[in-house]
Design an enzyme around this catalytic site. Structure first.
Site, PDB file in Angstrom:
ATOM      1  N   ARG A   9       0.838  -1.195   0.000  1.00 54.16           N
ATOM      2  CA  ARG A   9       0.000   0.000   0.000  1.00 54.16           C
ATOM      3  C   ARG A   9       0.877   1.250   0.000  1.00 54.16           C
ATOM      4  O   ARG A   9       1.963   1.270   0.595  1.00 54.16           O
ATOM      5  CB  ARG A   9      -0.859  -0.033   1.265  1.00 54.16           C
ATOM      6  N   THR A  67     -10.237   0.776  -9.105  1.00 54.21           N
ATOM      7  CA  THR A  67      -9.131  -0.081  -8.708  1.00 54.21           C
ATOM      8  C   THR A  67      -9.136  -1.223  -9.712  1.00 54.21           C
ATOM      9  O   THR A  67      -9.948  -1.234 -10.616  1.00 54.21           O
ATOM     10  CB  THR A  67      -9.414  -0.561  -7.259  1.00 54.21           C
ATOM     11  N   SER A 120     -10.318  -0.494   1.491  1.00 55.43           N
ATOM     12  CA  SER A 120     -11.386  -1.497   1.411  1.00 55.43           C
ATOM     13  C   SER A 120     -10.986  -2.682   0.539  1.00 55.43           C
ATOM     14  O   SER A 120     -11.768  -3.630   0.402  1.00 55.43           O
ATOM     15  CB  SER A 120     -12.660  -0.855   0.840  1.00 55.43           C
TER      16      SER A 120
END
Length: 575
Positions: free
Chosen positions: A100, A376, A448
């Site tokens: 991330r 995404t 998420s």
């Protein structure tokens, strides 16, 4: 006369059922004997299958697909963003890679607020100040070095060729490019020069060539992570930041590292779920919802019955309160995972759910009692030996922050919007978040993204995930419930209409045909509120063994893939 009337009613019922079934019919899942790849872009799926055919394992294929998507799916595929990878190896080992993006070292909690303490519109979503430190290259190289079998050059080569020689655009590809035409027109010297054809939007049949990106990929191929985080590419990225008002420096790039973490795990009706831990909220929320629903007879209540939908909406509502209140980067926040994943806690939530009355989101707080951008891409891969990989990675919004590291071909993320810019103010996905997800130097924002693998008796049976911002969690969950509780085959489970509740706003979003009119009326009489669909997810899913859980294989096929028809670029492909 009575019999005639009954016969007419029966005929009308049969016709309506037939019409519904025609509308709702799904194609059979794609079957294969030796392995399966499902991605959001057909060329990337072919790249992954070729790696498997050449003897690579699922991790090798995942790395090759990750680099290929950066070329052929530039709206979300990336090397300027970040993501997560869930791995279940054939020998039973399981792990989770967190690559991330991170907040720059110069980031502050109030960096997107004006002098009056109000959020500055667009500051966390557009431009260089919105960019988090990219993690994708670090993540791909970590996965390859530790779990892959192929060389870096072998796995990046397809992406280099696609960038250097170009690829022919299909309608779905140009649809994606057209979403950001206005942004490209504002940046004609960089993104506009690449993603427009001599100043005009690309058309189907034209070729997209990305020479700068090909050069960047060659540097990564030759030097590994140093080809991105140091040297020419890093210098251009930092220079672009300085010129554009961003705050990423060489020190940020030097400090970036992929984290290997234990996945979140839970059990649901005899199946074992392996999913994403913080800084993803995905696995925690999926497991919390499943723990709540496990206490209800969902199969007996029936697919999208009023009672079943009511229980699911309320479980979502309660779990999202916890998501938005408790979870954050585990390096900075003590995430109460044991509590949130406890089946006794789920039982307390069930006790707080009224079976025929909707909860009021504003009155629900974390704990009991009372309760204590779509943008995404996801891909799923299983190889012949049973190694499974579930990957979700992102630029956050389509084409990220709408800026590039000039001269590199690398689009940059706008991941800083996933932090809490101000408590109580929603981000681009409508999520209202708390202090646990506050901006801070070196922190990773809450996500998420939910790359998930389901096992039974220690062996992979399902790989599933999707893009879609805050809707990722519920779309992934509903796909699993469709198979486990309602017996759908894989493609039916992916195709089935969905609904989404995230605590705030109050209304539940529903896709067309998700609820029959009478079911919706019943739910509304119980206080449920509904709104139209949000932008579509794109589930990429694989089943191992049969087209449905507990079903029989078709011929020699062991792997079954389903590509979500909601986006028109993806492909399920095996061999």
């Amino acid at each position: 006369m009575k019999n005639q009337t009954f016969s007419k009613a029966l005929l009308a019922t049969a016709l309506s059922c037939a019409l519904f079934n025609v509308h709702a019919a799904s194609q059979a899942p794609v079957g294969a004997e030796n392995g399966m790849v499902v991605t959001a872009q057909h060329i990337a799926s072919k790249v992954g299958v070729e790696v498997l055919k050449s003897g690579g394992n699922a991790i090798d294929a995942a790395v090759a697909v990750g680099y290929a998507l950066a070329v052929v799916y530039p709206a979300a595929g990336n090397i300027g963003g970040g993501g997560f990878m869930t791995i279940q190896l054939a020998d039973g080992r399981k792990t989770f890679l967190d690559f991330r993006e991170k907040a720059p070292l110069a980031a502050t909690a109030n960096m997107y607020l004006d002098k009056d303490g109000n959020v500055i519109k667009g500051a966390s979503t557009t431009g260089y100040l919105a960019v988090g430190v990219p993690g994708t290259v670090s993540g791909m190289e970590y996965a390859r070095e530790k779990y892959g079998t192929k060389t870096r050059q072998q796995l990046i080569s397809p992406a280099i060729t696609l960038a250097d020689k170009g690829f022919v655009l299909e309608q779905g590809d140009v649809d994606m490019l057209w979403t950001s035409t206005k942004d490209f027109e504002k940046d004609r010297a960089n993104s506009g020069a690449i993603f427009m054809n001599k100043g005009q939007p690309f058309q189907p049949g034209e070729r997209l060539v990305q020479k700068d990106l090909a050069r960047t990929l060659r540097l990564i191929s030759a030097k590994g992570t140093d080809g991105f985080y140091k040297g020419e590419v890093a210098d251009k990225l930092v220079a672009s930041m300085k010129a554009g008002g961003g705050i990423i420096t060489q020190a940020d790039l030097d400090q970036y590292k992929t984290r290997e973490l234990a996945p979140v795990e839970c059990d649901y009706r005899g199946y074992h779920v392996v999913s994403a831990p913080p800084p993803s909220s995905g696995g925690v929320v999926i497991c919390e919802i499943m723990n709540i629903l496990e206490g209800y007879p969902m199969k007996e209540l029936g697919y999208h019955s009023a009672q079943g939908v009511h229980y699911t909406i309320e479980a979502m509502r309660h779990a999202y309160v916890d998501r938005n209140s408790y979870l954050g980067d585990p390096d900075f926040v003590k995430n109460p995972l044991a509590h949130l994943l406890d089946k006794d806690y789920a039982a307390k939530i069930r006790a707080a759910i009224n079976p025929q009355k909707a909860g009021i989101s504003q009155e629900i707080k974390p704990g009991v009692p009372p309760h204590e951008g779509s943008n995404t891409t996801h891909y799923s891969i299983v190889d012949k030996d049973g190694n499974a990989v579930s990957v979700t990675y992102t630029l956050n919004d389509w084409f990220g922050a709408k800026v590039m590291a000039n001269g590199t071909g690398v689009l940059l993320n706008d991941e800083m919007d996933d932090f809490t810019s101000k408590v109580g103010v929603p981000n681009m996905y409508g999520l209202i978040q708390g202090e646990a997800n506050a901006i801070g130097p070196g922190r990773r924002p809450l996500s998420s993204m939910s790359p998930t693998i389901v096992t039974k008796d220690g062996k992979t049976v399902m790989v599933v995930g999707t893009p879609g911002g805050s809707r990722i969690i519920t779309a992934t969950l509903l796909t699993m419930l469709n198979m486990i509780d309602y017996g759908m085959n894989l493609q039916e489970a992916v195709d089935a209409p969905r609904f989404h509740q995230q605590w705030m706003p109050e209304s539940t979003n529903i896709e067309a045909f998700a609820l029959s009119p009478d079911t919706q009326k019943i739910l509304e009489s119980w206080g449920q509120k509904f709104a139209g669909p949000q932008p579509a997810n794109h589930i990429a899913a694989i089943l191992v063994g049969a087209p449905s859980l507990g079903g029989k294989p078709i011929g020699k096929n062991r792997f079954y893939g389903a590509n979500d028809p909601r986006r028109n670029t993806g492909l399920a492909l095996g061999y």
